[in-house]
Design a protein around this motif. Sequence first.
Motif, short mmCIF file in Angstrom:
data_model
loop_
_atom_site.label_atom_id
_atom_site.label_comp_id
_atom_site.label_asym_id
_atom_site.label_seq_id
_atom_site.Cartn_x
_atom_site.Cartn_y
_atom_site.Cartn_z
N GLY A 118 -42.71 42.08 -74.33
CA GLY A 118 -42.73 42.82 -75.58
C GLY A 118 -44.12 43.41 -75.81
O GLY A 118 -44.75 43.91 -74.90
N ALA A 119 -44.58 43.32 -77.02
CA ALA A 119 -45.86 43.95 -77.39
C ALA A 119 -47.02 42.96 -77.44
O ALA A 119 -48.05 43.23 -78.04
N ARG A 120 -46.87 41.82 -76.78
CA ARG A 120 -47.94 40.79 -76.84
C ARG A 120 -49.29 41.31 -76.37
O ARG A 120 -50.33 40.97 -76.92
N ALA A 121 -49.28 42.13 -75.31
CA ALA A 121 -50.55 42.63 -74.78
C ALA A 121 -51.28 43.48 -75.82
O ALA A 121 -52.51 43.41 -75.94
N ILE A 122 -50.53 44.26 -76.58
CA ILE A 122 -51.15 45.09 -77.62
C ILE A 122 -51.71 44.21 -78.72
O ILE A 122 -52.81 44.43 -79.23
N LEU A 123 -50.96 43.18 -79.08
CA LEU A 123 -51.43 42.26 -80.12
C LEU A 123 -52.70 41.54 -79.71
O LEU A 123 -53.58 41.28 -80.54
N LYS A 124 -52.83 41.23 -78.42
CA LYS A 124 -54.02 40.54 -77.94
C LYS A 124 -55.22 41.47 -77.88
O LYS A 124 -56.36 41.04 -78.04
N ALA A 125 -54.97 42.75 -77.63
CA ALA A 125 -56.06 43.69 -77.39
C ALA A 125 -56.60 44.36 -78.65
O ALA A 125 -57.68 44.95 -78.62
N HIS A 126 -55.87 44.26 -79.76
CA HIS A 126 -56.27 44.98 -80.96
C HIS A 126 -56.24 44.07 -82.19
O HIS A 126 -55.41 43.16 -82.27
N PRO A 127 -57.14 44.32 -83.14
CA PRO A 127 -57.12 43.52 -84.37
C PRO A 127 -55.87 43.82 -85.19
O PRO A 127 -55.35 44.94 -85.17
N ALA A 128 -55.39 42.81 -85.87
CA ALA A 128 -54.20 42.94 -86.69
C ALA A 128 -54.50 42.57 -88.13
O ALA A 128 -55.37 41.73 -88.39
N SER A 129 -53.80 43.19 -89.04
CA SER A 129 -53.88 42.80 -90.44
C SER A 129 -52.99 41.57 -90.63
O SER A 129 -51.80 41.61 -90.34
N VAL A 130 -53.61 40.50 -91.09
CA VAL A 130 -52.87 39.26 -91.33
C VAL A 130 -52.19 39.34 -92.68
O VAL A 130 -52.81 39.66 -93.69
N VAL A 131 -50.88 39.06 -92.68
CA VAL A 131 -50.10 39.08 -93.91
C VAL A 131 -49.65 37.65 -94.20
O VAL A 131 -48.73 37.14 -93.55
N PRO A 132 -50.33 36.95 -95.13
CA PRO A 132 -49.94 35.57 -95.42
C PRO A 132 -48.56 35.52 -96.08
O PRO A 132 -48.28 36.31 -96.99
N VAL A 133 -47.70 34.64 -95.58
CA VAL A 133 -46.36 34.51 -96.14
C VAL A 133 -46.01 33.03 -96.26
O VAL A 133 -46.47 32.20 -95.48
N ASP A 134 -45.20 32.73 -97.24
CA ASP A 134 -44.68 31.37 -97.41
C ASP A 134 -43.28 31.36 -96.79
O ASP A 134 -42.28 31.38 -97.51
N ASP A 135 -43.24 31.36 -95.46
CA ASP A 135 -41.96 31.60 -94.78
C ASP A 135 -41.95 30.96 -93.40
O ASP A 135 -42.33 31.58 -92.41
N PRO A 136 -41.45 29.72 -93.27
CA PRO A 136 -41.33 29.12 -91.95
C PRO A 136 -40.29 29.82 -91.08
O PRO A 136 -40.22 29.58 -89.88
N GLY A 137 -39.49 30.71 -91.67
CA GLY A 137 -38.50 31.45 -90.90
C GLY A 137 -39.10 32.37 -89.86
O GLY A 137 -38.41 32.79 -88.94
#
Length: 196
Positions: A159-178
């Motif tokens: 999938g897109a894991r390589a892109i996620l590893k190579a670029h900063p992401a905006s963290v969206v805190p959620v109360d969701d174990p789903g």
Amino acid sequence: MTPVGILLAAGRGRRFDPTGAASKLLQPLPGGELVVAASARVLLSSVDKVIAVVRPGDGGVGDCLRALGCIVTVCQDADSGMAASLVHALRHSLPEAPSWLIALGDMPHVRASTMLALRAALEQGAPIAVPVHAGQRGNPVGFGRVHLDALLALQGDQGARAILKAHPASVVPVDDPGIFSDIDTVADLLKTSTLA
């Protein structure tokens, strides 16, 4: 502009049934709703358009998703890996999509509030938006159009894991174990869930 939703529902689910006879996506959850329908419903509630990718001979997954209002497209080479399905959906969404909220058909316990929070992050210009619960990243993930070329170049089953590893992401805190809960095995399905 509103992100386009992508629902990846083209896998064979071999861990659920090695023979491929029983689709995990068409199994009923404890409340009776099918796995893929629950996954699609939450995504549909948060965006204006959902493109759902299925494989050839999907056993009825596409029919279920069409009935819910998804735009269903068949990825002929879905068996080559998740990247093929994702690239197929992205191409199907062009040229107008400003960003994408990418969800998985076997994750029925993600909350609508999580989808809406990710949508908001994308609409505010986040190039990548990832949900985080209890310090851990999960799914779904949002991508801005700035990453389109890299997304279209993906191959294989990562999938897109390589892109996620190579670029900063905006963290969206959620109360969701789903965001961690997918249906991979019969045991996953049998768990009585309090996540939804």
